[in-house]
Motif scaffolding. Sequence first.
Motif, PDB file in Angstrom:
ATOM      1  N   ALA A 113      10.811  -0.887   9.606  1.00  0.00           N
ATOM      2  CA  ALA A 113      10.928  -0.050  10.805  1.00  0.00           C
ATOM      3  C   ALA A 113      11.884   1.115  10.563  1.00  0.00           C
ATOM      4  N   GLU A 114      12.974   0.859   9.852  1.00  0.00           N
ATOM      5  CA  GLU A 114      13.951   1.906   9.562  1.00  0.00           C
ATOM      6  C   GLU A 114      13.314   3.050   8.765  1.00  0.00           C
ATOM      7  N   CYS A 115      12.333   2.731   7.932  1.00  0.00           N
ATOM      8  CA  CYS A 115      11.649   3.738   7.110  1.00  0.00           C
ATOM      9  C   CYS A 115      10.460   4.373   7.819  1.00  0.00           C
ATOM     10  N   GLY A 116      10.130   3.895   9.009  1.00  0.00           N
ATOM     11  CA  GLY A 116       8.961   4.422   9.709  1.00  0.00           C
ATOM     12  C   GLY A 116       7.670   3.778   9.264  1.00  0.00           C
ATOM     13  N   GLY A 117       7.749   2.562   8.724  1.00  0.00           N
ATOM     14  CA  GLY A 117       6.563   1.866   8.243  1.00  0.00           C
ATOM     15  C   GLY A 117       6.121   0.774   9.189  1.00  0.00           C
ATOM     16  N   ARG A 118       5.253  -0.099   8.665  1.00  0.00           N
ATOM     17  CA  ARG A 118       4.782  -1.217   9.484  1.00  0.00           C
ATOM     18  C   ARG A 118       4.514  -2.426   8.596  1.00  0.00           C
ATOM     19  N   VAL A 119       4.571  -3.598   9.216  1.00  0.00           N
ATOM     20  CA  VAL A 119       4.332  -4.876   8.541  1.00  0.00           C
ATOM     21  C   VAL A 119       3.062  -5.483   9.127  1.00  0.00           C
ATOM     22  N   THR A 120       2.200  -6.004   8.251  1.00  0.00           N
ATOM     23  CA  THR A 120       1.002  -6.706   8.695  1.00  0.00           C
ATOM     24  C   THR A 120       0.897  -8.027   7.946  1.00  0.00           C
ATOM     25  N   VAL A 121       0.223  -8.971   8.555  1.00  0.00           N
ATOM     26  CA  VAL A 121      -0.085 -10.242   7.900  1.00  0.00           C
ATOM     27  C   VAL A 121      -1.575 -10.474   8.123  1.00  0.00           C
ATOM     28  N   ARG A 122      -2.300 -10.619   7.014  1.00  0.00           N
ATOM     29  CA  ARG A 122      -3.750 -10.792   7.081  1.00  0.00           C
ATOM     30  C   ARG A 122      -4.162 -12.041   6.305  1.00  0.00           C
ATOM     31  N   PRO A 123      -5.132 -12.788   6.829  1.00  0.00           N
ATOM     32  CA  PRO A 123      -5.659 -13.913   6.054  1.00  0.00           C
ATOM     33  C   PRO A 123      -6.501 -13.399   4.894  1.00  0.00           C
ATOM     34  N   THR A 124      -6.551 -14.163   3.827  1.00  0.00           N
ATOM     35  CA  THR A 124      -7.417 -13.839   2.700  1.00  0.00           C
ATOM     36  C   THR A 124      -8.704 -14.659   2.828  1.00  0.00           C
ATOM     37  N   ARG A 125      -9.737 -14.232   2.124  1.00  0.00           N
ATOM     38  CA  ARG A 125     -11.004 -14.977   2.136  1.00  0.00           C
ATOM     39  C   ARG A 125     -10.830 -16.375   1.555  1.00  0.00           C
ATOM     40  N   GLU A 126      -9.847 -16.519   0.675  1.00  0.00           N
ATOM     41  CA  GLU A 126      -9.632 -17.806   0.007  1.00  0.00           C
ATOM     42  C   GLU A 126      -8.801 -18.770   0.848  1.00  0.00           C
ATOM     43  N   GLY A 127      -8.356 -18.359   2.031  1.00  0.00           N
ATOM     44  CA  GLY A 127      -7.594 -19.250   2.893  1.00  0.00           C
ATOM     45  C   GLY A 127      -6.094 -19.028   2.882  1.00  0.00           C
ATOM     46  N   GLY A 128      -5.602 -18.100   2.093  1.00  0.00           N
ATOM     47  CA  GLY A 128      -4.173 -17.800   2.084  1.00  0.00           C
ATOM     48  C   GLY A 128      -3.863 -16.625   2.995  1.00  0.00           C
ATOM     49  N   LYS A 129      -2.876 -15.828   2.608  1.00  0.00           N
ATOM     50  CA  LYS A 129      -2.500 -14.673   3.415  1.00  0.00           C
ATOM     51  C   LYS A 129      -1.884 -13.598   2.542  1.00  0.00           C
ATOM     52  N   THR A 130      -1.914 -12.378   3.063  1.00  0.00           N
ATOM     53  CA  THR A 130      -1.228 -11.254   2.447  1.00  0.00           C
ATOM     54  C   THR A 130      -0.272 -10.686   3.473  1.00  0.00           C
ATOM     55  N   VAL A 131       0.990 -10.612   3.099  1.00  0.00           N
ATOM     56  CA  VAL A 131       1.970  -9.924   3.926  1.00  0.00           C
ATOM     57  C   VAL A 131       2.067  -8.515   3.346  1.00  0.00           C
ATOM     58  N   GLY A 132       1.720  -7.535   4.175  1.00  0.00           N
ATOM     59  CA  GLY A 132       1.688  -6.155   3.723  1.00  0.00           C
ATOM     60  C   GLY A 132       2.752  -5.315   4.395  1.00  0.00           C
ATOM     61  N   VAL A 133       3.280  -4.378   3.649  1.00  0.00           N
ATOM     62  CA  VAL A 133       4.256  -3.427   4.175  1.00  0.00           C
ATOM     63  C   VAL A 133       3.775  -2.038   3.788  1.00  0.00           C
ATOM     64  N   ASP A 134       3.590  -1.192   4.784  1.00  0.00           N
ATOM     65  CA  ASP A 134       3.219   0.203   4.559  1.00  0.00           C
ATOM     66  C   ASP A 134       4.446   1.064   4.791  1.00  0.00           C
TER      67      ASP A 134
END
Length: 152
Positions: A113-134
């Motif tokens: 947030a301090e950098c003006g970005g965003r955080v997302t969490v998405r499921p993967t097709r394999e059943g796990g997840k990806t935590v993403g930071v833009d």
Amino acid sequence: MADHLEASVTLPSDPASVAAARTYAVGTLAEWGLPSDTDTADTVRLIVSELATNAVQHTLGQSPTFRVDLVLDRHEQLRIGVTDSHPRFPRRLPAAVQQDNGRGMVIIRWLTAECGGRVTVRPTREGGKTVGVDLPWPVHTHPVTAPGLRQS
């Protein structure tokens, strides 16, 4: 710059991999034109460290590896993604629990947030997840094409 630059590494879910993930991320961004002694590099270093730590500590042995993905797109947006194969998404823990553990996502969200970005969490097709930071790529930094990196 090409349409975008990409780099990724898969590491074992082991505490020693946290340092390897940090080194990989900062080294890759240096190849792309972001000096490792900048505030942005320090922010990325800490975000990757926290994401990797979460992938190692909170998958309860159900994710033998995790992957760190870096993508720099033509809109000067940096995407950091850490993917593991554990299905549980990060959750906010009560403040009492956070005294000793569970602050990683709080730190990640604050830095992002301090950098003006965003955080997302998405499921993967394999059943796990990806935590993403833009994050926005620093305007004063001009990405370069580094040998060995895939471009699209």
